[in-house]
Design an enzyme around this catalytic site. Structure first.
Site, mmCIF file in Angstrom:
data_model
loop_
_atom_site.group_PDB
_atom_site.id
_atom_site.type_symbol
_atom_site.label_atom_id
_atom_site.label_comp_id
_atom_site.label_asym_id
_atom_site.label_seq_id
_atom_site.Cartn_x
_atom_site.Cartn_y
_atom_site.Cartn_z
ATOM 1 N N ASP A 162 0.138 -5.326 -5.267
ATOM 2 C CA ASP A 162 -0.569 -6.411 -5.931
ATOM 3 C C ASP A 162 -1.858 -6.765 -5.184
ATOM 4 O O ASP A 162 -1.868 -6.902 -3.955
ATOM 5 C CB ASP A 162 0.352 -7.643 -5.980
ATOM 6 C CG ASP A 162 -0.320 -8.847 -6.596
ATOM 7 O OD1 ASP A 162 -0.601 -8.812 -7.804
ATOM 8 O OD2 ASP A 162 -0.574 -9.827 -5.857
ATOM 9 N N GLU A 218 -3.381 -2.452 -7.556
ATOM 10 C CA GLU A 218 -4.237 -3.394 -8.275
ATOM 11 C C GLU A 218 -5.373 -3.718 -7.320
ATOM 12 O O GLU A 218 -5.123 -4.195 -6.206
ATOM 13 C CB GLU A 218 -3.510 -4.672 -8.667
ATOM 14 C CG GLU A 218 -4.430 -5.645 -9.403
ATOM 15 C CD GLU A 218 -3.890 -7.068 -9.486
ATOM 16 O OE1 GLU A 218 -4.384 -7.816 -10.358
ATOM 17 O OE2 GLU A 218 -3.012 -7.435 -8.697
#
Length: 584
Positions: free
Chosen positions: A252, A285
């Protein structure tokens, strides 16, 4: 291999270790009340080998007074503030020991939130549906332990411990084992860029875990210059991949980590620890669009550029981060289909350069999506795309999503046209609950729709139980015609992806993309087996003229394009067609 936390040495001994460089003493306290001092070692480490069995409950005592959970706890029996538990990962009897994963180009990702499904066992019951749909990889949103009974996933504070609200480590392993039996990979979303605001005690006894000279949206940045910090997160990644046998990790918001050298190190550690023939996949990401990382051990990146361009064309929304895509969104979509990233060094709306050239990368280096937890959950009312976009345009975009050589990602319920919102939810109390509620509402102040404070007050309270229950997907859509229509479309397109494109998706390369008109593009790829895939898409309001199809082109799929229009190269409004040409 693991230094942080409680590690089983043999049938009787457990080694307890804590990195606590800013305290004077550490002891381990068992649930029976006995306390055992840890010996101070070099570089701020404390350790002790103690005779105690698996499932022993323990916590650390800092400087004789502060009781804290193990930051590398493998299980919290109850709350994140309470006792940790020793876990013997070798005790689980795996049933599918010959599973070695699947190649990356076969990946079709399905993202879901374990808590909204009811826990690990309830997710396991959903696996046959995913297989029938054509999904090949289940991706769990973060499962690290968090305070309270519910959290949208990104506020975990004990990243080694599966949330007790979802089930036990054994139940998680059984879910993964069962998925492998179905031929499904299982990925996990991990958060290495911050900790949640309640339950993280590292700053008390290891304040050099953080650096006050660099701030993130969540506070002081984690200090990846420290060797023990690097080890903490590398060990976490290896635990999920080796002890739980996850097939991959999605990292993330690595732009908030701010240390590409650490990311490359983590990828190298994983590749070294998981030799062939087993296949594991690492996905980023990364708002910075650092294409270099995709040649340093990472398989792919979530392509926010692709989503944002499509979202502007589908909805007309242009505020917030969509402002970077409001100008010439059709050209931006064409750039995405041809080169991967839209932003490859260009200036954003904030006047900052973003991204690196990406046209040299294969199409499979990019994960494309129309919806995900961020793009739905970051909306004030959690609306799904089906509620804000034209149905035919959305179906046309879905054909692009599921048949382009980029790796497609679906968000839970998308495949049956679910209208259930996905809201931001937490389970905080008192002052923290108020701060989170007001902070959530203030996030939308820059949007014209929410400029009125009274309207902002209607944004759901993240801590209300109703906010959580409203986000639970309808898991029994079979009785509704509209939902069956969407299911049939997704199944058909994924069947075509696997049966007709198949191995050709490996090493697919762009042959270019051109703008046909407002909202209309035509893109071509040379597949790995030499065939040519072409997708014509028109999300606009007027008919577009596409190049005439090749004489030997096979019409693989069409939405709102009849045969006469196909032969003339005409694309009606809100339509799509997909063709396949044989190898030369």
């Amino acid at each position: 291999m693991y230094r942080h936390g409680a590690r089983r040495l043999d049938g009787t001994q457990t080694r307890f270790a804590l990195w606590a460089p800013t305290c004077h003493s550490v002891a381990v306290e068992l649930q029976d009340g006995s306390r055992h001092p840890l010996a101070a070692q070099e570089d701020g480490w404390y350790a002790l080998d103690l005779a105690c069995p698996a499932e022993t409950r323990y916590r650390f005592v800092i400087d004789d007074h502060l009781r804290v959970p193990d930051p590398a706890s493998r299980r919290q029996v109850a709350d994140v503030h309470g006792f940790s538990q020793v876990v013997d990962h070798a005790a689980y009897a795996w049933q599918h020991t010959d599973w070695n994963g699947r190649p990356w180009h076969e990946t079709v990702v399905y993202e879901l939130h374990v808590g909204l499904f009811g826990g690990f066992q309830q997710v396991e019951a959903h696996l046959p549906h995913l297989v029938e749909l054509g999904v090949t990889a289940l991706q769990l949103m973060p499962i690290g332990a968090f305070p309270g009974e519910r959290n949208w996933g990104y506020d975990g504070v004990l990243p080694f411990a599966p949330a007790s609200a979802y089930g036990t480590p054994e139940q998680l392993k059984h879910l993964i084992d069962c998925a492998h039996g179905h031929g499904l990979m299982v990925f996990l979303d991990v958060v290495y860029n911050h900790f949640g605001p309640d339950g993280n005690y590292l700053g008390v006894y290891a304040n050099c875990f953080f650096r006050e000279d660099r701030m993130t949206p969540w506070g002081a940045a984690i200090d990846f210059r420290e060797q023990a910090v690097q080890e903490f997160f590398c060990e976490n990644a290896l635990m999920w991949l080796l002890d739980y046998r996850f097939d991959g990790l999605r990292l993330d918001a690595v732009h908030a980590i701010g240390d590409d050298a650490f990311l490359a190190q983590l990828a190298a550690r994983v590749r070294q620890a998981v030799p062939a023939p087993r296949q594991v996949h690492l996905v980023l990401e990364n708002e910075h669009n650092n294409a270099t990382l995709l040649t340093q051990g990472f398989d792919a990146q979530w392509n926010d550029d692709g989503h944002n361009s499509l979202h502007v064309l589908l909805t007309g929304e242009h505020e917030g981060y969509y402002a970077d895509y409001a100008s010439e969104p059709t050209h931006k979509l064409a750039t995405c289909l041809e080169q991967g990233f839209v932003y490859q060094g260009q200036l954003t709306r904030h006047g900052q350069p973003r991204g690196e050239p990406s046209g040299h990368l294969p199409a499979s280096a990019f994960v494309l999506f129309l919806q995900n937890h961020d793009q739905v959950g970051n909306r004030a009312f959690g609306e799904r795309l089906i509620a804000i976009a034209d149905t035919d345009a959305l179906k046309a975009a879905t054909a692009l999503l599921l048949l382009s050589p980029m790796v497609p990602l679906l968000f839970m319920g998308e495949e049956w046209g679910s209208t259930q919102p996905f809201l931001f939810f937490t389970d905080y109390h008192d002052d923290l609950a108020s701060a989170v509620r007001e902070g959530r509402r203030s996030e939308f102040a820059e949007f014209s729709r929410f400029s009125d404070p009274e309207i902002r007050q209607r944004i759901p309270d993240p801590n209300a139980l109703d906010t959580f229950t409203r986000s639970q997907p309808d898991l029994a859509p079979a009785s509704r015609f509209r939902q069956q229509e969407w299911l049939a479309l997704y199944r058909e397109l994924l069947h075509l992806r696997h049966s007709r494109l198949g191995a050709g998706l490996d090493q697919a390369r762009s042959l270019g993309a051109e703008v046909l008109g407002q909202g209309a593009v035509s893109a071509r790829w040379r597949l790995g087996d030499g065939r040519t895939l072409r997708i014509d898409l028109n999300l606009g309001l007027v008919t577009a003229q596409a190049p005439a199809p090749a004489a030997n082109a096979e019409r693989l799929h069409a939405h709102r394009v009849n045969l006469d229009e196909f032969h003339q190269g005409l694309l009606p409004p809100r339509s799509a067609q997909v063709t396949l040409e044989p190898a030369a």
